[in-house]
Design a protein around this motif. Structure first.
Motif, PDB file in Angstrom:
ATOM      1  N   ASP A  18      -2.742   3.538  10.571  1.00 14.23           N
ATOM      2  CA  ASP A  18      -2.886   2.554  11.652  1.00 14.23           C
ATOM      3  C   ASP A  18      -1.801   2.774  12.701  1.00 14.23           C
ATOM      4  O   ASP A  18      -2.074   2.825  13.900  1.00 14.23           O
ATOM      5  N   ASP A  19      -0.548   2.899  12.249  1.00 13.75           N
ATOM      6  CA  ASP A  19       0.585   3.131  13.147  1.00 13.75           C
ATOM      7  C   ASP A  19       1.470   4.215  12.546  1.00 13.75           C
ATOM      8  O   ASP A  19       1.649   4.286  11.319  1.00 13.75           O
ATOM      9  N   LEU A  20       2.062   5.031  13.391  1.00  6.85           N
ATOM     10  CA  LEU A  20       2.961   6.074  12.917  1.00  6.85           C
ATOM     11  C   LEU A  20       4.194   5.441  12.277  1.00  6.85           C
ATOM     12  O   LEU A  20       4.713   4.437  12.775  1.00  6.85           O
ATOM     13  N   PRO A  21       4.693   6.015  11.178  1.00  6.54           N
ATOM     14  CA  PRO A  21       5.847   5.409  10.504  1.00  6.54           C
ATOM     15  C   PRO A  21       7.132   5.567  11.300  1.00  6.54           C
ATOM     16  O   PRO A  21       7.339   6.562  11.997  1.00  6.54           O
ATOM     17  N   ARG A  22       7.998   4.556  11.194  1.00  9.57           N
ATOM     18  CA  ARG A  22       9.349   4.640  11.738  1.00  9.57           C
ATOM     19  C   ARG A  22      10.251   5.280  10.685  1.00  9.57           C
ATOM     20  O   ARG A  22       9.874   5.359   9.514  1.00  9.57           O
ATOM     21  N   PRO A  23      11.448   5.742  11.064  1.00 12.69           N
ATOM     22  CA  PRO A  23      12.341   6.347  10.070  1.00 12.69           C
ATOM     23  C   PRO A  23      12.573   5.425   8.880  1.00 12.69           C
ATOM     24  O   PRO A  23      12.900   4.249   9.041  1.00 12.69           O
ATOM     25  N   GLY A  24      12.371   5.965   7.691  1.00  6.71           N
ATOM     26  CA  GLY A  24      12.577   5.202   6.476  1.00  6.71           C
ATOM     27  C   GLY A  24      11.410   4.329   6.061  1.00  6.71           C
ATOM     28  O   GLY A  24      11.453   3.688   5.001  1.00  6.71           O
ATOM     29  N   GLU A  25      10.349   4.301   6.846  1.00 10.28           N
ATOM     30  CA  GLU A  25       9.208   3.426   6.570  1.00 10.28           C
ATOM     31  C   GLU A  25       8.106   4.184   5.841  1.00 10.28           C
ATOM     32  O   GLU A  25       7.830   5.352   6.129  1.00 10.28           O
ATOM     33  N   THR A  26       7.450   3.523   4.893  1.00  7.06           N
ATOM     34  CA  THR A  26       6.271   4.058   4.221  1.00  7.06           C
ATOM     35  C   THR A  26       5.051   3.300   4.714  1.00  7.06           C
ATOM     36  O   THR A  26       5.057   2.067   4.758  1.00  7.06           O
ATOM     37  N   VAL A  27       4.017   4.039   5.112  1.00  4.26           N
ATOM     38  CA  VAL A  27       2.783   3.404   5.559  1.00  4.26           C
ATOM     39  C   VAL A  27       1.622   3.938   4.726  1.00  4.26           C
ATOM     40  O   VAL A  27       1.698   5.028   4.156  1.00  4.26           O
TER      41      VAL A  27
END
Length: 303
Positions: A18-27
């Motif tokens: 849905d949205d590209l991950p930010r640093p450290g984020e898991t999607v």
């Protein structure tokens, strides 16, 4: 007339989010698909789909992916006799994340692509090759060898200087047509911002010229494409389309431009055709599978 491409061949693993991950984020991924990819392979497919007899030089591993990708390339009409299968390296891979808005992030592992050598280039027959097309996902030493050999044969040398690497600039004096996007232009010209207006683009592009007969093409996303020569600059405006997947759009442009120039098309007309091909490509998923054929592009231009 023919197009000879030296470049990378990858297995693309494309995950939709849905949205590209930010640093450290898991999607969570919504889907995962495997495609033929790599800038060299993509551009070769684009050129072949546009009707140019196309040869690809590169390397894959002696693994299932390598054999499968060579078969897919042949299915698109690309000649692969110059693609080596190496026992000591895996086939290159690209891990691609594509958001719902069509934007993407990519991580590439070179694998066998990093082992293409000047010696491999020296073994190629370049007689009758009208256009030489390279990118920077294979070693610059191999590209240099190809461009020096091509100059002796009277070939037109096109470099898509992507990704933007410091060693890429050393190849510019050997290049007849240099293709960049805004980010790459800003990097090579050492600008603190990406140029937008044609005046800014042409000024920055001319800083990279080392010969008066060179041409620099700058892709500007939705704005279109700028063509810059020593004494002129022009803008081909972008075409409004609904983007589903922007992966491979730049490669589509490069391959389509090479095919048009191989057919002795005028530069501005060739840029118009390549721009239309790229606009069509973003309306389909994947890189190589999204490349349009010449009939589709001509119909799109007529509309």
């Amino acid at each position: 007339m023919t197009v000879f491409v030296l470049g990378s061949i990858n297995l693309d693993a494309v995950a939709r989010v849905d949205d590209l991950p930010r640093p450290g984020e898991t999607v969570a991924g919504r889907s995962l698909e495997l495609f033929l990819g790599g800038k060299g392979a993509n551009q070769a497919v684009a050129a072949a789909r546009m009707g140019a007899p196309t040869r690809l030089m590169g390397a894959v591993g002696q693994d299932d992916s390598g054999a499968s990708l060579k078969t897919k390339l042949m299915g698109y009409g690309v000649q692969v006799s110059d693609v080596l299968e190496l026992a000591d390296a895996p086939t290159g891979q690209a891990h691609v994340w594509v958001s719902a808005s069509g934007e993407n992030m990519i991580v590439v592992t070179a694998g066998a692509n990093a082992l293409v050598t000047p010696q491999q280039v020296a073994g190629a027959t370049l007689e009758g090759q009208r256009i030489l097309l390279c990118q920077l996902e294979t070693p610059p030493t191999a590209i240099e060898a190809l461009f020096r050999a091509g100059a002796a044969k009277g070939a037109l040398r096109i470099l898509n200087a992507a990704p933007a690497l410091p060693q890429g600039a050393a190849l510019f004096p050997l290049t007849d047509i240099l293709i960049l996007n805004q980010t790459e232009l800003a990097t090579y010209a050492k600008l603190d911002h990406e140029p937008v207006r044609l005046e800014e683009v042409s000024l920055a592009a001319r800083k990279l010229m080392s010969r008066p007969d060179q041409t620099i093409i700058v892709t500007l996303g939705a704005t279109g494409v700028a063509g810059v020569r020593r004494d002129e600059a022009f803008l081909v405006e972008g075409r409004k389309v609904k983007a589903i997947d922007t992966v491979g759009a730049g490669d589509c442009f490069c391959g389509a431009l090479a095919a048009a120039l191989a057919a002795n098309m005028d530069l501005r007309d060739a840029v118009e055709m390549a721009n239309a091909a790229a606009a069509l490509s973003v309306q389909k998923s994947g890189a190589a599978p999204s490349m349009p054929n010449r009939r589709e592009v001509e119909a799109f231009l007529e509309r």
